[in-house]
Design a protein around this motif. Structure first.
Motif, PDB file in Angstrom:
ATOM      1  N   ASP A   1      93.037 164.042 106.687  1.00  0.00           N
ATOM      2  CA  ASP A   1      92.002 165.074 106.666  1.00  0.00           C
ATOM      3  C   ASP A   1      91.297 165.093 105.316  1.00  0.00           C
ATOM      4  O   ASP A   1      91.887 164.772 104.295  1.00  0.00           O
ATOM      5  N   CYS A   2      90.051 165.471 105.315  1.00  0.00           N
ATOM      6  CA  CYS A   2      89.318 165.700 104.068  1.00  0.00           C
ATOM      7  C   CYS A   2      89.321 167.210 103.819  1.00  0.00           C
ATOM      8  O   CYS A   2      89.763 167.977 104.660  1.00  0.00           O
ATOM      9  N   SER A   3      88.775 167.615 102.711  1.00  0.00           N
ATOM     10  CA  SER A   3      88.810 169.048 102.381  1.00  0.00           C
ATOM     11  C   SER A   3      87.868 169.847 103.278  1.00  0.00           C
ATOM     12  O   SER A   3      88.019 171.054 103.439  1.00  0.00           O
ATOM     13  N   CYS A   4      86.871 169.167 103.885  1.00  0.00           N
ATOM     14  CA  CYS A   4      85.933 169.892 104.756  1.00  0.00           C
ATOM     15  C   CYS A   4      86.631 170.372 106.031  1.00  0.00           C
ATOM     16  O   CYS A   4      86.234 171.382 106.601  1.00  0.00           O
ATOM     17  N   ALA A   5      87.659 169.621 106.455  1.00  0.00           N
ATOM     18  CA  ALA A   5      88.252 169.876 107.767  1.00  0.00           C
ATOM     19  C   ALA A   5      88.770 171.303 107.895  1.00  0.00           C
ATOM     20  O   ALA A   5      88.560 171.943 108.924  1.00  0.00           O
TER      21      ALA A   5
ATOM     22  N   LEU B   1      84.245 159.954 111.833  1.00  0.00           N
ATOM     23  CA  LEU B   1      83.942 160.298 110.447  1.00  0.00           C
ATOM     24  C   LEU B   1      83.639 161.786 110.333  1.00  0.00           C
ATOM     25  O   LEU B   1      83.079 162.389 111.239  1.00  0.00           O
ATOM     26  N   CYS B   2      83.985 162.366 109.203  1.00  0.00           N
ATOM     27  CA  CYS B   2      83.631 163.762 108.951  1.00  0.00           C
ATOM     28  C   CYS B   2      82.109 163.861 108.836  1.00  0.00           C
ATOM     29  O   CYS B   2      81.507 163.110 108.074  1.00  0.00           O
ATOM     30  N   PRO B   3      81.476 164.745 109.611  1.00  0.00           N
ATOM     31  CA  PRO B   3      80.018 164.847 109.558  1.00  0.00           C
ATOM     32  C   PRO B   3      79.520 165.380 108.213  1.00  0.00           C
ATOM     33  O   PRO B   3      78.350 165.231 107.866  1.00  0.00           O
ATOM     34  N   VAL B   4      80.414 166.001 107.433  1.00  0.00           N
ATOM     35  CA  VAL B   4      80.002 166.588 106.151  1.00  0.00           C
ATOM     36  C   VAL B   4      80.084 165.552 105.029  1.00  0.00           C
ATOM     37  O   VAL B   4      79.098 165.275 104.343  1.00  0.00           O
ATOM     38  N   CYS B   5      81.287 164.936 104.854  1.00  0.00           N
ATOM     39  CA  CYS B   5      81.473 164.047 103.704  1.00  0.00           C
ATOM     40  C   CYS B   5      81.584 162.573 104.082  1.00  0.00           C
ATOM     41  O   CYS B   5      81.619 161.726 103.199  1.00  0.00           O
ATOM     42  N   GLY B   6      81.626 162.258 105.393  1.00  0.00           N
ATOM     43  CA  GLY B   6      81.690 160.864 105.818  1.00  0.00           C
ATOM     44  C   GLY B   6      83.068 160.239 105.723  1.00  0.00           C
ATOM     45  O   GLY B   6      83.212 159.039 105.941  1.00  0.00           O
TER      46      GLY B   6
HETATM   47 ZN   LIG Z   1      84.761 165.893 105.089  1.00  0.00          ZN
END
Ligand SMILES: [Zn+2]
Ligand SMILES: [Zn+2]
Length: 190
Positions: free
Chosen positions: A166-170, A154-159
């Motif tokens: 990919d999410c936008s945080c990546a 999971l993305c540590p920022v947005c989960g």
């Molecule tokens: Zn994210």
């Protein structure tokens, strides 16, 4: 279910088990989020052993089936194939140990005692195959189950589950080596 060793022939006996309760009852009791996908089946070959100063039983067995546990990285179902072969010797507690154990059991009757695999009760050596099958099952479970070997987690920022894209945080995080260079560059003097 306790088997008296005296009921077993000297050459041993083959036993098969497929009652799901052997595994589902302790799973529930310990609150383990494990689901059985393909019913577990076990076979044991139990040979009583007397003499050499140690009485007990030799057990050879197999355990097969399929279960699911939450993935250690993304919490989605991780399928786990159980395909285990085992061999063990279970020594019977010697008489005075058994007495002491039962005294302790009385003293701490509030605690739930560990399920014993072997015991001496009223002078009779007994074996509990279900306790052994639970032990072997828990040994067969991975400490850190993964839904797939390369699970991105999971993305540590947005989960967001990174296995689903990919999410936008990546992109913002970028390559950690480049990030280190960026920090380093302004202070460099020539
Ligand atoms: Zn994210
Ligand atoms: Zn995963």
């Amino acid at each position: 279910m306790w088997l008296a060793m005296s009921d077993l022939p000297a050459e041993g006996r083959r036993l098969t088990f497929d009652d799901p309760a052997i595994w589902t009852v302790p799973l529930q009791e310990f609150g383990i989020p494990c689901r059985i996908l393909v019913p577990l089946e076990a076979e044991l070959f139990v040979v009583p052993h007397h003499g050499d100063g140690v009485d007990g039983c030799f057990i050879r067995g197999t355990l097969r089936g399929e279960v699911s546990l939450p993935c250690n990285r993304c919490a989605e179902d991780a399928r786990i194939v159980i395909n285990s072969d085992f061999e063990t010797f279970e020594p019977f507690p010697v008489e005075h140990d058994a007495e002491r154990a039962s005294q302790q059991e009385r003293l701490s009757s509030d605690d739930v005692p560990d399920e014993e695999v072997v015991r001496i009760k009223d002078g009779v050596a007994q074996f509990n195959p279900q306790a052994l099958l639970w032990e072997e099952f828990s040994l067969a479970l991975p400490v850190k189950p993964l839904c797939r070997p390369d699970c991105k987690g999971l993305c540590p920022v947005c989960g967001h589950n990174r296995n689903k894209g990919d999410c936008s945080c990546a992109t913002e995080e970028g390559d950690p080596r480049l990030a280190a260079l960026k920090l380093f560059t302004p202070t460099r003097k020539q």
